[in-house]
Design a protein around this motif. Structure first.
Motif, short mmCIF file in Angstrom:
data_model
loop_
_atom_site.label_atom_id
_atom_site.label_comp_id
_atom_site.label_asym_id
_atom_site.label_seq_id
_atom_site.Cartn_x
_atom_site.Cartn_y
_atom_site.Cartn_z
N ILE A 633 0.83 -1.20 0.00
CA ILE A 633 0.00 0.00 0.00
C ILE A 633 0.87 1.25 0.00
O ILE A 633 0.63 2.21 -0.75
CB ILE A 633 -0.95 -0.02 1.22
N GLU A 634 1.89 1.26 0.84
CA GLU A 634 2.76 2.44 0.91
C GLU A 634 3.54 2.63 -0.37
O GLU A 634 3.71 3.76 -0.86
CB GLU A 634 3.71 2.32 2.11
N ALA A 635 4.04 1.52 -0.96
CA ALA A 635 4.82 1.64 -2.19
C ALA A 635 3.95 2.09 -3.36
O ALA A 635 4.38 2.89 -4.19
CB ALA A 635 5.49 0.30 -2.51
N ASN A 903 6.46 -2.21 -15.53
CA ASN A 903 5.01 -2.36 -15.43
C ASN A 903 4.53 -2.34 -13.99
O ASN A 903 3.39 -2.73 -13.71
CB ASN A 903 4.57 -3.66 -16.10
N ARG A 904 5.39 -1.93 -13.08
CA ARG A 904 5.02 -1.91 -11.67
C ARG A 904 3.93 -0.87 -11.43
O ARG A 904 4.04 0.27 -11.87
CB ARG A 904 6.25 -1.61 -10.83
N VAL A 911 -2.06 -4.25 -18.15
CA VAL A 911 -1.21 -5.43 -18.36
C VAL A 911 -1.76 -6.29 -19.50
O VAL A 911 -0.99 -6.87 -20.29
CB VAL A 911 -1.09 -6.24 -17.06
N LEU A 912 -3.09 -6.38 -19.59
CA LEU A 912 -3.70 -7.14 -20.68
C LEU A 912 -3.29 -6.59 -22.05
O LEU A 912 -2.98 -7.35 -22.97
CB LEU A 912 -5.23 -7.09 -20.55
N GLU A 913 -3.25 -5.29 -22.16
CA GLU A 913 -2.86 -4.69 -23.43
C GLU A 913 -1.40 -5.02 -23.77
O GLU A 913 -1.08 -5.32 -24.93
CB GLU A 913 -3.05 -3.17 -23.36
#
Length: 920
Positions: A633-635, A903-904, A911-913
């Motif tokens: 959550i913090e990241a 992609n983080r 991500v699907l694309e």
């Protein structure tokens, strides 16, 4: 001794027994005497023949088999036994023959093939001679095909001509000549009168007018056929366009059908004559005549049936059906005189009326004759247009029929709430065994509760619903009305479907625990909730789970099921309420804390998610999952310093291998490679058997470009954790990226020895061969892999695509037989349909693939790629929505894209694309 020997040989001089036949014991057959063949002249004996041959100086012919015993062997070693040595010798000789034949076989086959090739070259088949010409036909255009001339007669044979001639008689020639002539002269006998004389009245007949009338009549007939009339100008009855269509509608019966009708007619005639009081016989006979098209005869028969069976309502109804509307009214008027108590006849008579007032008159007349018919009362009430008139009729109906539950309930629905309570109380006293009345009372109270303005008043009214249903169940038991638990649950579902969820919940509370053993309660209630959810009755399922949670408040799996139900079918507020109660009742359930925090986070309430995790830390201070959730959550919200501090505290409080691994990954994502190396080294010293630490270490070395160090890291990993397949694959890909395919093959060979029957390793080996350009080696490797892993979906997918295009369909059938539930195989079949432009089938099979396993991200990406090409915007949005709800984690391309640092933080739709763009 001489006397003893003489006694032993004394039998030689004795005569033979009467039935003795020489050689019979050795298989000799009998002989034929003269008495058997009759008084024929006997031929010369063998002695005479031998003496004659001796006088002529000839040697007698001896048959070598005449003295041979047929029961013994014939040959050089006759009389000996066939022993094991002989059998071994025969086998040796046979083996020698086979070896000699094998030595010559290659030369013989080569010689035969050369001879065959020479023969085919000298004398090729017609098919081979025209093969190139047939291939050239594919380039011929349609115009060239049409310009090809007709073949004609190319046999060069003279056709025989029939040159025979016949003489035509004179009578034919004369008759043919006179056929086209017209007679323009009158008979000489009538010339004096000036015309033809009509014998009747003696007037003159004009032949010209006859011709004109004939022409006019012919034109009229032609105009009629064409659809118009020249005389009157009106349309005729003949429709030239629909004439053939009307002919098609004419039923032409075959001879066999006509014969069947005649036989059936005879049978029915015999039946009605022998038993004229049998009503079905008359009905069947009339139906037969109707089928044969003889409506007049059918009506006569059914009329006779009404005369012979006046008390049968079926005969009267059939008679009304066979007549038109006016005559049917007359028939039913006669019927009610004979069968005045028949509800069907009165209803049929009312249906014949087209005016509502006339229908009311018929039904009210029917009620005079049959006042105890519930159906007649319902039909009469339905015809009333005003609620007041219907209320009056129902009030009279419940007086006449106090045991009709339907009438009481209908009357209660038409009354005001206060009067409805009075009506239901009267109904309950009149029919104390009806559960429908108690359910109707609960629904009435629920309606009043929802109409209340204050919250407290509403809660009190809703509590009254529970009390009413509970009291109803108790009263029904007192009156020996024992409905089963399944029946009560069906009533609860019906109440929910009719818009009474609180009544449904009250029924569940009062009856769900009936007839259930204590040890079976949890499994039974969970099964009931799942069945209700499958039927779409979410309220009933929610009520069952709520009752189960009151009985088992400490079952975390029960809370998880209730939360999943609210997440899938309920609202966000209901889900939040369930999770809040769940973590209060089961504070050690980490998954419930994480679900609650995740729901808060996804709704955008990050402070609330942090607060949930803080309470979770208090209840579970050493929980690895809660620490990692807090770090995530913090990241994700940009608080990198807080996330790093949380990881440091987590490594101190909850010192687990996964937390160390996440710490290293976090530092790598932030670009702190040195810190990541130190973290991995410290973690490996603590947990040398954790494979992911070796993977991260090798990837860090690859990121720096140190191939030797990465190779050493992977080597240490496969040595420490040889059963981890991913380590072997990464080591093989490192060597392949370094241009050393041979070492990559060797690593995979070692991996397969350590991990036998692993389809991932076989698929990677096939990929190495394909990327190296060895198509034949790849097919060989694939065949070996399928032999060792015959139900692997990944290998069967590779096998399907390795085949040429025409053979892929047959290969896919084999794959479905071996691995029919594998999502990769199903997705491959969908892609085959996609390639064949079978859009609907492809869409169905993509749905099956994600239904088999929704965790495979590649299947979702393939489906979205398909919909982007052939689907609408609605189809594409549906795929993205379902994929987001499924949250896939596995696949061949999906994990690499998700774990990529670039992609983080991206959502599943993004991500699907990316995955869809990388699929080939």
């Amino acid at each position: 001794m001489a006397s003893n020997k003489q006694n032993k040989l004394a039998f030689l001089s004795m005569p033979a027994p009467a039935s003795y036949v020489a050689g019979l014991g050795r298989g000799a057959s009998g002989f034929t005497t003269r008495s058997d063949i009759g008084p024929a002249r006997e031929g010369p004996s063998a002695e005479v023949i031998a003496e004659a041959q001796a006088r002529r100086g000839e040697e007698p012919d001896y048959d070598p088999e005449q003295f041979q015993d047929p029961d013994n062997e014939v040959g050089l070693f006759a009389g000996t036994t066939y022993e094991a040595d002989d059998e071994e010798a025969d086998k040796i000789y046979e083996e020698v023959d086979r070896n000699m034949d094998a030595r010559r076989r290659a030369r013989r086959e080569a010689r035969e093939e050369a001879e065959l090739a020479k023969h085919r070259a000298e004398r090729p088949k017609l098919q081979q001679q025209f093969a190139d010409l047939k291939r050239g036909l594919s380039a011929v255009t349609d115009a060239e095909w049409e310009s090809i001339p007709e073949v004609g007669n190319l046999t060069r044979k003279k056709r025989k001509r029939d040159e025979r001639s016949f003489v035509v008689p004179d009578s034919i020639l004369v008759g043919d000549r006179a056929r086209g002539e017209y007679e323009n002269a009158l008979d000489p006998m009538q010339q004096e009168t000036g015309g033809l004389v009509t014998p009747a009245d003696g007037t003159m007949t004009d032949i010209v007018k006859f011709g004109q009338a004939r022409d006019k009549f012919l034109s009229v007939r032609l105009d009629q056929v064409s659809g118009t009339s020249t005389t009157s100008g009106s349309a005729t009855s003949v429709d030239p366009k629909g004439y053939l269509t009307s002919l098609d509608s004419v039923v032409i019966k075959s001879d066999a059908e006509i014969g069947d009708i005649k036989r059936a007619r005879m049978l029915f005639e015999s039946l009605v004559k022998s038993n004229p009081k049998h009503a079905p016989g008359w009905i069947a006979a009339a139906a037969l005549e109707e089928h044969a098209g003889r409506m007049v005869q059918a009506r006569k028969l059914i009329k006779q049936g009404c005369e012979h069976c006046p008390k049968s309502e079926d005969v009267w109804l059939e008679a009304a059906r066979l007549h038109n509307n006016h005559d049917a009214k007359v028939v039913l008027a006669n019927a009610v005189q004979h069968v005045s108590q028949s509800v069907k006849i009165w209803l049929a008579a009312a249906d014949l009326e087209h005016d509502t007032a006339a229908k009311k008159r018929v039904l009210r007349k029917a009620l005079e004759h049959i006042p105890n018919s519930v159906r007649l009362w319902k039909e009469t009430v339905n015809l009333e247009s005003s609620a007041a008139d219907a209320r009056i009729l129902l009030a009279r109906a419940v007086e006449v029929l106090p045991l009709a539950v339907e009438l009481w309930l209908a009357l209660a629905r038409l009354e005001t709430p206060e009067r409805a309570k009075t009506v239901l109380n009267k109904a309950r006293k009149a029919i104390p065994t009806s559960h429908d009345i108690w359910i109707a009372a609960g629904r009435l109270l629920e309606q009043e509760a929802y109409a209340a303005e204050g919250e407290q008043d509403r809660e009190k009214a809703l509590a009254q619903v529970d009390k009413t249903i509970e009291a109803g169940v108790a009263q029904l038991r007192k009156h020996q009305v024992l409905l089963t638990r399944e029946q009560w649950l069906r009533e609860a579902e019906r109440a929910e479907g009719e818009g009474a969820p609180r009544t449904s919940e009250a029924i569940v509370k009062a009856t769900v625990a009936m007839d259930v053993e204590d040890e079976d309660r949890l499994s039974t209630w969970v099964g009931d909730a799942e069945a209700a959810e499958e039927r779409g009755r979410v309220g009933t399922a929610r009520a069952i789970l709520a009752y189960a949670l009151r009985v088992f408040p400490d079952r975390r799996e029960l809370w998880r099921r209730a939360a999943d139900l609210e997440k899938a079918r309920g609202t966000a507020a209901a889900l939040d309420s369930i999770l809040e109660r769940a973590v209060h009742c089961v504070p050690q359930a980490e998954v419930l804390w994480l679900m609650w925090a995740k729901e808060k986070w996804q709704t955008g309430d990050v402070p609330a998610a942090r607060a949930v995790l803080e309470h979770a830390f208090v209840a579970n201070p050493e929980s690895e999952q809660i620490w990692l959730a807090a770090v995530k959550i913090e990241a994700e919200n940009g608080e990198l310093g807080v996330a790093r501090e949380l990881l440091v505290r987590a490594r101190t409080v909850a010192d687990t291998e996964r937390i160390w691994m996440k710490s290293a990954v976090f530092e790598r994502q932030q670009g702190q490679l040195d810190t990541a190396f130190q973290t991995v080294a410290t973690a490996l010293a603590k947990y040398p058997k954790f494979a992911k630490l070796y993977m991260i270490q090798g990837q860090l070395h690859e990121q720096r470009g140190d191939v030797a160090a990465a190779r050493a890291a992977y080597a240490a990993g496969v040595k420490a954790v040889p059963k981890d397949v991913t380590l072997w694959v990464l080591a093989s890909r490192l060597e392949e990226a370094d241009g050393k395919s041979i070492r990559a093959r060797a690593i995979l060979d070692r991996a397969r020895l350590v991990n036998p029957k692993n389809d991932v390793l076989w698929a990677e080996a096939v990929g190495v061969e394909e990327r190296a350009g060895g198509v034949a080696q790849a097919k060989t490797m694939l065949a070996r892999g399928l032999q060792e892993c015959p139900d692997s979906g990944a290998l069967w997918t590779l096998a399907i695509w390795a085949e040429p295009r025409p053979a892929r369909k047959a290969r896919s059938i084999d794959a479905l037989k071996k691995a029919q539930d594998d999502p990769l195989v199903i997705c491959t079949v969908a892609r085959l349909f996609w390639a064949e432009r079978k859009v609907e089938k492809a869409r169905v099979w993509f749905g099956r693939a994600v239904g088999a396993n929704a965790d495979i991200g590649d299947c979702w990406a393939w489906w979205l790629k398909f919909e982007r090409q052939h689907g609408t915007k609605e189809h594409q949005d549906e795929v993205i929505t379902r994929a987001t709800a499924a949250e896939p984690h596995h696949g061949q391309v999906w994990p690499a894209v998700v774990k990529d640092d670039r992609n983080r933080g991206k959502k599943i739709a993004e991500v699907l694309e990316i995955v869809m763009a990388q699929l080939k």
